[in-house]
Design an enzyme around this catalytic site. Structure first.
Site, short mmCIF file in Angstrom:
data_model
loop_
_atom_site.label_atom_id
_atom_site.label_comp_id
_atom_site.label_asym_id
_atom_site.label_seq_id
_atom_site.Cartn_x
_atom_site.Cartn_y
_atom_site.Cartn_z
N LYS A 58 54.22 48.03 9.75
CA LYS A 58 54.99 49.47 9.25
C LYS A 58 54.18 50.23 9.52
CE LYS A 58 52.82 47.39 5.16
NZ LYS A 58 51.96 45.87 5.80
N ARG A 87 51.49 47.65 -3.49
CA ARG A 87 51.41 46.91 -2.57
C ARG A 87 51.57 45.34 -4.49
NH1 ARG A 87 48.78 47.93 1.90
NH2 ARG A 87 48.30 46.90 2.87
N ARG A 122 44.87 43.46 17.50
CA ARG A 122 44.77 45.33 17.71
C ARG A 122 43.38 45.75 17.99
NH1 ARG A 122 47.79 46.56 11.60
NH2 ARG A 122 45.88 45.67 11.77
N ARG A 153 39.37 47.77 13.37
CA ARG A 153 39.73 47.58 11.66
C ARG A 153 38.11 46.23 11.18
NH1 ARG A 153 45.26 48.57 9.42
NH2 ARG A 153 43.80 47.26 7.79
N ARG A 184 44.17 37.89 3.96
CA ARG A 184 45.47 39.04 3.85
C ARG A 184 46.55 38.86 3.38
NH1 ARG A 184 43.96 43.02 8.52
NH2 ARG A 184 45.68 44.44 7.91
P1 AMP Z 1 46.12 48.42 5.39
O1 AMP Z 1 46.02 49.12 6.28
O2 AMP Z 1 47.98 49.06 5.02
O3 AMP Z 1 46.04 46.84 5.43
O4 AMP Z 1 45.31 48.30 4.09
C1 AMP Z 1 44.16 48.00 4.87
C2 AMP Z 1 43.15 46.78 3.46
O5 AMP Z 1 43.39 48.35 2.47
C3 AMP Z 1 44.15 46.47 2.62
O6 AMP Z 1 43.63 44.64 2.99
C4 AMP Z 1 43.98 46.34 0.89
O7 AMP Z 1 42.21 46.15 1.20
C5 AMP Z 1 43.27 48.15 0.66
N1 AMP Z 1 44.88 48.84 0.08
C6 AMP Z 1 46.22 49.70 0.92
N2 AMP Z 1 46.99 49.54 0.17
C7 AMP Z 1 46.80 49.18 -0.86
C8 AMP Z 1 46.84 49.03 -2.29
N3 AMP Z 1 48.57 50.06 -2.45
N4 AMP Z 1 47.06 48.39 -2.68
C9 AMP Z 1 45.24 47.59 -3.62
N5 AMP Z 1 45.06 47.75 -1.93
C10 AMP Z 1 45.62 48.61 -0.36
#
Ligand code: AMP
Length: 226
Positions: free
Chosen positions: A17, A92, A131, A165, A176
């Site tokens: 994404k 999400r 990554r 990360r 996740r």
């Molecule tokens: P990402 O970079 O999209 O993988 O997001 C990293 C982490 O941020 C996720 O595993 C969640 O802990 C938090 N996070 C990001 N976007 C959301 C969302 N829309 N709702 C809840 N938690 C989020």
């Protein structure tokens, strides 16, 4: 080329994404709205929200709906979103999707397309566990799929320090993924029922996926004009 687009990229962690949102945002001159990146920026800046979010993010859980809905509510009304935006990692949960519908309706905006990217679980785990990024310019790399041209030197800024990360380790990735299937996968049904869902094969090469997303957006906007 699609002139204006309000697009959601939906998919499990590691589906691509972020990569696709960045490419499309650049090509169309519209912003990529990644709640994950915004939350990471908040944790790095040590803000109150960042402090609250950090432990949850590190464990692979979801930050509370209220926090991310507020972030997106503030962001989509910014002037740079006038010609469209690409949501990457939001919504999400079903509650976030419902809140987004309300926010968009209040601003007389609508979604042009929701594109779900499908990738097999083993591939997701491989992608995420490998990554890493440049600590200076944040350019993304992968141990196997996208190495730096010169070992230990960033292709973009020549930086020599790299980071991973904290949530990109094999154990947290499994958590996740579980959270994705439990909380986020139901959104596929939600948007399918609303009639704006398309699915693309996220296992294909990056450029092929980009084209597939552009085609999906183009046919979704044609359908909505009929
Ligand atoms: P990402 O970079 O999209 O993988 O997001 C990293 C982490 O941020 C996720 O595993 C969640 O802990 C938090 N996070 C990001 N976007 C959301 C969302 N829309 N709702 C809840 N938690 C989020």
């Amino acid at each position: 080329m699609v002139p204006v687009m309000n697009l959601i990229l939906l998919g499990p962690p590691g589906a691509g994404k972020g990569t696709q949102a960045e490419l499309l945002a650049h090509a169309h001159g519209i912003p990529q709205l990644s709640t994950g990146a915004m939350l990471r920026a908040a944790t790095e800046a040590g803000t109150e929200i960042g402090k609250r979010a950090k432990a949850v993010m590190d464990s692979g859980g979801l930050v509370s709906d209220d926090i991310v809905i507020d972030i997106i509510a503030d962001r989509i009304v910014q002037p740079d979103c006038a010609n469209g935006f690409i949501l990457d990692g939001f919504p999400r949960t079903l509650a976030q999707a419902a809140a987004l519908d309300k926010l968009l309706a209040a601003k007389k905006k609508s979604l042009d397309a929701v594109v779900a990217m499908s990738v097999q679980d083993e591939e997701l785990i491989k992608r995420i566990a490998g990554r890493f990024m440049c600590a200076n310019c944040k350019a993304g790399y992968h141990d196997e799929y996208h190495k730096t041209k010169k070992p230990g030197v960033c292709d973009k800024c020549a930086g020599t320090t790299f980071t991973r990360r904290p949530d990109d380790n094999a154990d947290t990735v499994r958590q996740r993924l579980m959270v994705y299937y439990r909380e986020t996968a139901p959104l596929i049904g939600y948007y399918y029922a609303k009639g704006n869902l398309s699915t693309v094969d996220g296992m294909a090469p990056v450029a092929v996926v980009t084209k597939a997303i552009e085609n999906a957006v183009a046919s979704a906007s044609k359908k909505s004009k009929k």
